[in-house]
Write a protein that holds these residues in place. Sequence first.
Motif, short mmCIF file in Angstrom:
data_model
loop_
_atom_site.label_atom_id
_atom_site.label_comp_id
_atom_site.label_asym_id
_atom_site.label_seq_id
_atom_site.Cartn_x
_atom_site.Cartn_y
_atom_site.Cartn_z
N LEU A 29 5.06 6.70 10.95
CA LEU A 29 3.98 7.65 10.84
C LEU A 29 3.92 8.88 9.86
CD1 LEU A 29 2.56 7.32 14.69
CD2 LEU A 29 1.94 5.84 12.72
N LYS B 56 4.99 7.55 6.37
CA LYS B 56 3.80 6.73 5.62
C LYS B 56 2.49 7.43 5.52
CE LYS B 56 6.51 3.16 5.18
NZ LYS B 56 7.06 2.85 3.92
N ASP C 61 -0.64 -2.94 15.71
CA ASP C 61 -0.44 -2.85 14.25
C ASP C 61 -0.26 -1.46 14.03
OD1 ASP C 61 -0.44 -2.65 11.61
OD2 ASP C 61 -2.17 -3.77 11.35
N GLU C 62 1.06 -0.68 13.72
CA GLU C 62 1.02 0.55 13.44
C GLU C 62 -0.28 1.11 12.50
OE1 GLU C 62 5.13 0.68 12.54
OE2 GLU C 62 5.52 1.53 14.38
N GLU C 63 -0.57 0.39 11.70
CA GLU C 63 -1.38 0.86 10.57
C GLU C 63 -2.79 1.26 11.53
OE1 GLU C 63 -1.14 1.14 7.23
OE2 GLU C 63 0.98 0.48 7.50
N TYR C 64 -3.18 0.70 12.47
CA TYR C 64 -4.28 0.79 13.21
C TYR C 64 -4.46 2.24 13.85
CZ TYR C 64 -8.63 0.38 15.84
OH TYR C 64 -9.81 0.30 16.54
N GLU D 240 -4.18 5.12 12.53
CA GLU D 240 -5.06 5.88 11.56
C GLU D 240 -6.60 5.66 12.04
OE1 GLU D 240 -4.88 7.00 7.04
OE2 GLU D 240 -4.40 4.81 7.34
N ILE E 196 0.52 7.92 8.16
CA ILE E 196 -0.61 6.93 8.79
C ILE E 196 -0.94 7.60 10.02
CG2 ILE E 196 -0.89 4.97 10.16
CD1 ILE E 196 1.46 3.67 8.62
#
Length: 172
Positions: free
Chosen positions: A144, A147, A107-110, A112, A149
């Motif tokens: 990244l 967004k 999950d690219e959000e991870y 962060e 992130i």
Amino acid sequence: MKKIYYLLAILMLTLIACHDDEKTNLEKEHLNILNNSIKLSKIKNKVIKNGDIKSYNKLISYYVKNQNINHELLTYSILMVEKYKYYRACSYIYISIINTYNNGVFDEEYFEELNPEIKKITLYYLNLGARNDNIECQIDLQFLYEKGIGLEKNNKISDSLKIIINEKNKMK
């Protein structure tokens, strides 16, 4: 009475035969596991000793199917980049790091959530791949930066990466 003995004898033979089949199937399964292990070992050795891209791609497929151990791909990916200058592996370093630190889930959000040192290493390989024409790294960095992130949001870098990505897509 003879019929009962014959039936019992046939029943016993059937049970014995079924038990042997189960044993044979178990032996075949163990042999299959051993053969697959030997094949995997040979593939890993080709990657380690020769930087064999075809073997590395087989490892990618293997680790994608076996996500509970896909962190092992990280080692082979770093080797392919550092020793054999195969920069396509940079994107798999990014994926493997996220998977490893996020319980096997990409999950690219991870990104962060990574600690600063791991994030620094991850960015190093994303940038290295992007500079060496790895479109997957360029796409990941663009996302990244766009967004914000795990990085400071930067539209200038994001937009310049979009242009590069779009140019590559036009060439296809």
